[in-house]
Design an enzyme around this catalytic site. Structure first.
Site: not given
Length: 336
Positions: A184, A241
């Site tokens: 991620k 994120t």
């Protein structure tokens, strides 16, 4: 262990449950400041920590009576750090890791590093999910997952940390949580570049979605469950994120997209953007562990971010390359 933003946040979570909590730090001055004013002088200095959080640089004093140890040291510094403290760790005390990424030297995940450094005679757990440190400290609703091969440990840690504003789910899928936590950050760098280049919402949404597809493909190959990749530690953490204003990795990518070099950005950052080193290690790990033809076509975003960080191409060239990919099924593995 670890006095960065996330270490402070998790210490705050545990201390708010009434549990005596000790931060193991490197600086005597920082430890004294936390003990006197209940604030960190550098990280989130406007936030007051619970009074039950104490800080020290004395490893023996910090670990002697520990019931649980929370590890929040960045991945690339973990091995060297553990070598300095392992002799003071009580035997059998479980460790909860909140660090995400792949070590550049060994190409291992945190589970590999911990077992290599501390042995297999203790239990390990791994925390991940969309959880910015500042929002945790401010009491904003947050949900995370704790994965462990020892589900009893995961349940105990969930009970220890769960509160009115901090939901904790459990899982046995350590690999899935580790893959999500590493990949991620790399996708977030790509998302930041997309935004820095001004390519718009359509491009950003497509990029993040395709990145999650690469995360799923890699996770399944390494033995992760698809449900974990689509859960909090995978897609959930990726969304936070990639789209969250507090993301260091997204900010790093944004500045790349605006024309700064990786060296310039790193020199000006006060905290580690884990995705930078992880992107290089991830590609090396894929080449080492994944078999098949043209891996760069199966993981074009992950390979592309690594090439950009290594200076092999410019951000715009990488994004243009994705758009010029040959037409094919959305998910190539559905052909079979």
């Amino acid at each position: 262990m670890g006095g960065g933003n996330f270490g402070l946040a998790l210490a705050s979570v545990v201390a708010k449950k009434g549990v005596p909590t000790t931060l193991l730090l490197r600086s005597d001055e920082v430890a004294a400041e936390i003990n006197e004013s209940h604030r960190h002088p550098r990280y989130m200095s406007d936030i007051k920590l619970p009074r039950t959080v104490r800080a020290t640089t004395d490893t023996k004093a910090a670990l002697a009576d520990a019931t649980f140890i929370i590890h929040a040291v960045p991945v690339q510094y973990t091995r060297a750090f553990l070598e300095t403290v392992k002799d003071d760790m009580p035997a059998g005390v479980p460790i909860l890791s909140a660090s995400k990424g792949i070590e550049t030297s060994s190409l291992g995940f945190m589970a590999d590093i911990l077992k290599e450094c501390l042995g297999e005679d203790r239990s390990y757990a791994f925390l991940s999910g969309p959880s910015f440190a500042r929002e945790i400290c401010e009491g904003v609703a947050t949900a995370v997952v704790i994965a462990s091969e020892d589900l009893m440990l995961a349940d105990e840690l969930a009970d220890l940390m769960a509160g009115e504003h901090f939901a904790v789910f459990t899982s046995r899928d350590v690999m899935g949580v580790e893959v999500g936590g590493a990949v991620k950050n790399v996708i977030a760098i790509a998302a930041g570049m997309c935004e820095g280049l001004g390519l718009g919402t359509n491009a950003l949404s497509g990029l993040v979605t395709r990145g999650c597809g690469e995360m799923r493909r890699l996770g399944i190959y390494l033995g992760a469950r698809p449900s974990t990749i689509s859960g909090l530690s995978g897609v959930g953490d990726t969304f936070g994120t990639c789209f969250g204003p507090l993301s260091r990795n997204r900010k790093f990518g944004y500045r790349l997209g605006k024309g700064e070099t990786p060296e310039e950005i790193c020199a000006s950052m006060t905290e580690v953007a884990e995705g930078v080193d992880t992107s290089i290690a991830l590609v090396k790990m894929i080449k080492k562990r994944c078999k098949g033809y043209r891996l760069d076509l199966k993981y074009p975003i992950l390979f592309g971010v690594a090439d950009i960080i290594e200076g092999k191409m410019k951000p715009l060239e990488g994004l243009q390359g994705l758009m010029n990919f040959p037409t094919r099924m959305e998910n190539y593995d559905e052909r079979f």
